[in-house]
Design an enzyme around this catalytic site. Structure first.
Site, PDB file in Angstrom:
ATOM      1  N   ARG A 282      -1.774  -1.826   2.524  1.00  0.00           N
ATOM      2  CA  ARG A 282      -3.097  -1.465   3.021  1.00  0.00           C
ATOM      3  C   ARG A 282      -4.110  -1.697   1.910  1.00  0.00           C
ATOM      4  NH1 ARG A 282      -5.307   3.470   2.350  1.00  0.00           N
ATOM      5  NH2 ARG A 282      -3.376   4.663   2.379  1.00  0.00           N
TER       6      ARG A 282
ATOM      7  N   HIS B 282      -7.300   4.467   4.154  1.00  0.00           N
ATOM      8  CA  HIS B 282      -6.561   4.815   5.372  1.00  0.00           C
ATOM      9  C   HIS B 282      -7.500   4.831   6.568  1.00  0.00           C
ATOM     10  CE1 HIS B 282      -3.551   6.695   7.901  1.00  0.00           C
ATOM     11  NE2 HIS B 282      -4.436   7.618   8.238  1.00  0.00           N
TER      12      HIS B 282
ATOM     13  N   TYR C 163      -5.760   8.354  -5.325  1.00  0.00           N
ATOM     14  CA  TYR C 163      -4.298   8.459  -5.362  1.00  0.00           C
ATOM     15  C   TYR C 163      -3.561   7.153  -5.684  1.00  0.00           C
ATOM     16  CZ  TYR C 163      -4.999   6.904  -0.484  1.00  0.00           C
ATOM     17  OH  TYR C 163      -5.386   6.231   0.648  1.00  0.00           O
TER      18      TYR C 163
END
Length: 401
Positions: A294, A298, A307
């Site tokens: 990705r 998200h 993160y």
């Protein structure tokens, strides 16, 4: 030692590099690695745009000549451009939220183009590329994220189920649908059907997914479970989801699992065709793990810089699914610069069309939310509609709605 063994060790192989100092050879191997996913990764087109022979899967893409590959390239470019435009429109307040697919175009176009018209697809909420491949106007997808529609398309006509927001819930729906295909005798003949169900790596930790696996396995349902492992379940890496590579989980349910390079549109097409064919002949279910990444957040409410490291993103940019097809076509003379320029121009026009539609989309009447909930309305639904409209009428200027 192959680099994947120390960056992503198999059970029993010992500690990963994070827990032990790698040798200089291992460091060099890791830096030179152009593919991820381990020795079992199925790949037909490398990140450098070089064709890799596969005795098992080459026959599933024998019909993909230069013209067909140009079509797949065009699909991916248009879908990415639409995704980027929708992402920008959300930032401008035109959409309530957007779920980016950046980096996952090959997994979605490859598997989507593998489907026959009679097959059924069950998406989660990121499958804009599959929707495009199933002939759905992406304007109808925008309505979901602008909060004006539940879904704007005829799912039976397109054989593409409405988006599912609840993580993993579509796996149960898809397993049940595939069981119905089996019960109705739509498996094993020339008119046989199959179902494909999309979900992410994070969804594999949901109970619905495992229940779907169990039911599908027990009833030999003709379903392909297509897991897009984009390495991050919102903010948790795949390593926190499973001790084993996800495709190996299929063994526990008694059906085959395979890992494919999710950034390789040819491999995704070939493996999906194989899996769907297995299901149509009564050899389902099958689990495909599309090993991809990705490249964006998200959703537009997420901040991935909190993160994950930027060097991880930079590494995966070298494995871009669109650039490898471009390199292959350019190197082999399958396409010239005029073709690439035209595709870019077409994608810009496509994005402008979506943008114009979104900015000028009429506001739906307030009772729209009650429309098409059921095939026929019910007394309870009618009562809820009347109560809601009565509530709105109590506000100043209510007649304007």
């Amino acid at each position: 030692m192959p680099s994947e063994h120390w960056t992503h060790p198999e059970p029993g192989d010992g500690p990963a590099a994070a827990a032990a100092q790698p040798t200089p050879e291992q460091v060099i191997a890791g830096l030179r690695a152009t593919s991820e996913g381990g020795a079992e990764l199925t790949q037909l087109l490398t990140p450098e745009g070089e064709r890799v022979a596969s005795p098992q899967f080459d026959r599933y893409v024998d019909d993909i000549d230069a013209e067909a590959l140009k079509g797949l390239y065009r699909d991916m470019v248009l879908v990415r451009r639409a995704d980027r435009e929708a992402n920008a429109m959300q930032r401008q307040g035109q959409l309530g939220i957007w779920v980016p697919l950046l980096g996952q175009e090959a997994a979605q176009i490859g598997s989507g183009r593998a489907l026959e018209k009679r097959d059924m697809a069950f998406p989660s909420y990121r499958e804009h590329g599959v929707a495009y491949a199933r002939g759905i106007d992406l304007k109808e997808v925008l309505g979901i994220f602008r909060c004006t529609d539940h879904s704007g398309w005829d799912y039976q006509a397109h054989r593409f189920h409405p988006y599912t927001i609840v993580i993993g819930n579509q796996v149960l729906n898809a397993a049940g649908y595939a069981m119905g295909q089996k019960f109705e005798g739509k498996v094993g003949d020339e008119d046989s059907e199959a179902t494909i169900c999309y979900f992410g790596d994070g969804a594999t930790s949901q109970g619905d997914v495992h229940e779907g696996f169990v039911w599908a396995a027990v009833y030999d349902a003709p379903i392909v479970f297509f897991c897009q492992n984009n390495q991050w379940a919102i903010s948790e890496p795949t390593e926190r989801q499973s001790r084993l590579p996800l495709y190996q989980r299929a063994r526990g349910y008694g059906f085959p699992g395979i890992r494919v390079d999710g950034n390789d549109v040819l491999a995704c097409l070939a493996v999906s065709r194989w899996a769907l064919e297995e299901c149509r002949h009564g050899n389902g279910p099958v689990l495909i793990e599309a090993f991809t990444y990705r490249m964006d957040a998200h959703t537009t409410t997420d901040d991935p810089t909190r993160y994950r490291l930027s060097d991880e993103l930079e590494e995966w940019k070298l494995k871009d699914p669109i650039e490898r097809v471009r390199a292959y076509l350019a190197r082999g003379g399958g396409a010239d610069q005029a073709f690439f320029d035209q595709v870019q121009a077409d994608s810009d026009a496509f994005a402008a069309e979506l943008r114009d539609y979104c900015f000028n989309m009429p506001e739906p009447p307030p009772d729209r939310i009650f429309s098409h909930v059921y095939a026929e309305s019910t007394p309870l639904l009618d009562a809820q509609r009347e109560e809601y409209l009565s509530y709105l009428d109590g506000f100043i200027g209510a007649g304007e709605h």
